[in-house]
Design a protein around this motif. Structure first.
Motif, PDB file in Angstrom:
ATOM      1  N   GLU A   1     -36.448  27.862 -45.778  1.00  0.00           N
ATOM      2  CA  GLU A   1     -37.822  27.843 -46.293  1.00  0.00           C
ATOM      3  C   GLU A   1     -38.579  26.606 -45.807  1.00  0.00           C
ATOM      4  N   ILE A   2     -37.878  25.482 -45.733  1.00  0.00           N
ATOM      5  CA  ILE A   2     -38.496  24.268 -45.205  1.00  0.00           C
ATOM      6  C   ILE A   2     -38.869  24.474 -43.742  1.00  0.00           C
ATOM      7  N   ALA A   3     -37.957  25.069 -42.976  1.00  0.00           N
ATOM      8  CA  ALA A   3     -38.203  25.308 -41.556  1.00  0.00           C
ATOM      9  C   ALA A   3     -39.409  26.213 -41.351  1.00  0.00           C
ATOM     10  N   ALA A   4     -39.503  27.252 -42.184  1.00  0.00           N
ATOM     11  CA  ALA A   4     -40.630  28.176 -42.053  1.00  0.00           C
ATOM     12  C   ALA A   4     -41.947  27.471 -42.364  1.00  0.00           C
ATOM     13  N   ALA A   5     -41.950  26.668 -43.420  1.00  0.00           N
ATOM     14  CA  ALA A   5     -43.174  25.972 -43.818  1.00  0.00           C
ATOM     15  C   ALA A   5     -43.584  24.930 -42.789  1.00  0.00           C
ATOM     16  N   ALA A   6     -42.594  24.312 -42.141  1.00  0.00           N
ATOM     17  CA  ALA A   6     -42.879  23.271 -41.155  1.00  0.00           C
ATOM     18  C   ALA A   6     -43.053  23.825 -39.746  1.00  0.00           C
ATOM     19  N   ASN A   7     -42.785  25.141 -39.583  1.00  0.00           N
ATOM     20  CA  ASN A   7     -42.900  25.812 -38.295  1.00  0.00           C
ATOM     21  C   ASN A   7     -41.972  25.185 -37.249  1.00  0.00           C
ATOM     22  N   VAL A   8     -40.742  24.902 -37.690  1.00  0.00           N
ATOM     23  CA  VAL A   8     -39.716  24.389 -36.789  1.00  0.00           C
ATOM     24  C   VAL A   8     -38.434  25.172 -37.045  1.00  0.00           C
ATOM     25  N   SER A   9     -37.420  24.929 -36.247  1.00  0.00           N
ATOM     26  CA  SER A   9     -36.155  25.635 -36.425  1.00  0.00           C
ATOM     27  C   SER A   9     -35.356  25.054 -37.577  1.00  0.00           C
ATOM     28  N   VAL A  10     -34.415  25.857 -38.096  1.00  0.00           N
ATOM     29  CA  VAL A  10     -33.523  25.389 -39.153  1.00  0.00           C
ATOM     30  C   VAL A  10     -32.700  24.206 -38.656  1.00  0.00           C
ATOM     31  N   ALA A  11     -32.282  24.256 -37.397  1.00  0.00           N
ATOM     32  CA  ALA A  11     -31.488  23.165 -36.823  1.00  0.00           C
ATOM     33  C   ALA A  11     -32.272  21.860 -36.803  1.00  0.00           C
ATOM     34  N   THR A  12     -33.560  21.954 -36.505  1.00  0.00           N
ATOM     35  CA  THR A  12     -34.399  20.746 -36.472  1.00  0.00           C
ATOM     36  C   THR A  12     -34.519  20.141 -37.859  1.00  0.00           C
ATOM     37  N   VAL A  13     -34.680  20.980 -38.878  1.00  0.00           N
ATOM     38  CA  VAL A  13     -34.747  20.484 -40.251  1.00  0.00           C
ATOM     39  C   VAL A  13     -33.445  19.794 -40.633  1.00  0.00           C
ATOM     40  N   SER A  14     -32.326  20.419 -40.296  1.00  0.00           N
ATOM     41  CA  SER A  14     -31.016  19.839 -40.621  1.00  0.00           C
ATOM     42  C   SER A  14     -30.841  18.484 -39.959  1.00  0.00           C
TER      43      SER A  14
END
Length: 358
Positions: free
Chosen positions: A32-45
């Motif tokens: 959900e963070i990745a979607a809101a930030a328009n980045v990949s899940v890997a980038t959020v991690s």
């Protein structure tokens, strides 16, 4: 009867488990963070776990989203929001600097007495490292931070930041700090040199980005003004608190042909470097040049000659910082405060009255 029971069991097993709706403004997953930030899940991690490998712009963007959506990356902490880790983080810029050892000892003493553990974090003045430790608080992996630099890292949580500033100080009135009056302490050191008859007093300061360095220079200037001694910019040098910086500063002043009968250094390590450089040029301390340091680190009494210095109450700084943090953790509504301790002049063998021959 058994058939009906089997049927009921099969129906229960086949039914989808109810999914709790995501509350507005409250993210539950990295996805959900990745979607809101328009980045990949890997980038959020990576931004949350290894921020040093993510660009500053991307990392700040993700942290803004995390703060807005209220995401807590630690699953255990998310379920136990009111639980404490009984762990605090003590951030220091340079673990090799002996000044911090007594401060840390004071922190540890109060932490141990109160059932807390202390994690030391050397930041090397890196914003990325500071933020990585701050993220531990946001993830509920630590309860709070004692920072010994002039910056307070951003912690994406709501309400009062569980942070206390020690030794240095920040101008944020919402952050509690404990430190010495550096203007007054530096003034005492220079006043003492003036009473010994010195007028050509050199100054080796620290980086201007540090408020305490600015204050110590101000104390130096004010003391000269009180003695009606003009401030000579040519007798002022800037270092980085290291022994090598003290050596370089003396080398620079001497190479420029500057004449001085005393040197006031913004910390003891630079003063120790100054002692070495003066000796290397055949100048005797204190017969030819008096030297005063600041901090009273353990090694100050073992130099040759022993170093005159302004002694900071290092253990008390650490104990007070930890006590203030525990007070804040127990009551987030406690008003922030600035606690100012006094520094004492310790006279040793590195200073003497100005020679009549000079």
């Amino acid at each position: 009867m058994s058939g009906d029971g089997s049927k009921r069991k099969r129906q229960g097993a086949g039914e989808p488990k109810p999914v709790a709706p995501v509350q507005p403004g409250r993210a539950r997953t990295v996805k959900e963070i990745a979607a809101a930030a328009n980045v990949s899940v890997a980038t959020v991690s990576r931004a949350l776990q290894r921020p040093e490998v993510v660009s500053e712009t991307t990392r700040q963007h993700i942290h803004e989203v995390v703060k807005r959506l209220g995401y807590t990356p630690n699953a255990l902490a998310r379920n136990l929001r009111t639980a404490r880790t009984r762990l605090i983080v003590a951030l220091l810029p340079d673990i090799a600097n002996p000044f911090f050892s007594e401060v840390i000892r004071g922190i540890e003493q109060v932490a141990h007495e109160s059932g807390y553990s202390v994690l030391l974090g050397e930041t090397q003045s890196s914003l990325v490292r500071e933020q990585a430790y701050a993220d531990m608080v946001a993830a509920r992996q630590a309860d709070g931070i004692i920072t010994m630099s002039h910056r307070v890292p951003a912690i994406p949580i709501h309400g009062r930041l569980p942070v206390v500033n020690a030794c240095e100080y920040v101008k944020d009135n919402q952050i509690s700090s404990v430190y010495v009056d550096n203007v007054a302490a530096a003034g005492i050191a220079v006043d003492y040199l003036v009473t010994l008859g010195h007028r050509d007093i050199a100054f080796i300061g620290g980086p201007s980005s540090s408020p305490i360095c600015v204050d110590r220079e101000q104390g130096y200037r004010l003391a000269l003004q009180r003695a009606d001694v003009p401030v000579n910019g040519a007798l002022m040098a800037v270092g980085d608190f290291s022994i090598e910086a003290g050596e370089r500063a003396i080398e620079l002043l001497l190479s420029q042909g500057q004449s001085f009968s005393a040197v006031f250094c913004a910390n003891d390590e630079m003063a120790i470097g100054a002692l070495r450089a003066l000796s290397g040029h055949g100048l005797r301390v204190p017969e030819d040049v008096s030297v005063v340091g600041f901090d009273d680190i353990r090694f100050a009494r073992y130099t040759t000659p022993a170093l005159t210095t302004m002694a900071q109450p290092k253990n008390a700084l650490g104990r007070e910082a930890m006590a203030m943090l525990i007070e804040l953790l127990n009551d987030p509504g406690v008003p922030p405060r600035k606690r100012v301790l006094s520094a004492d002049l310790i006279v040793r063998g590195s200073t003497a009255p100005r020679s009549r021959q000079r």
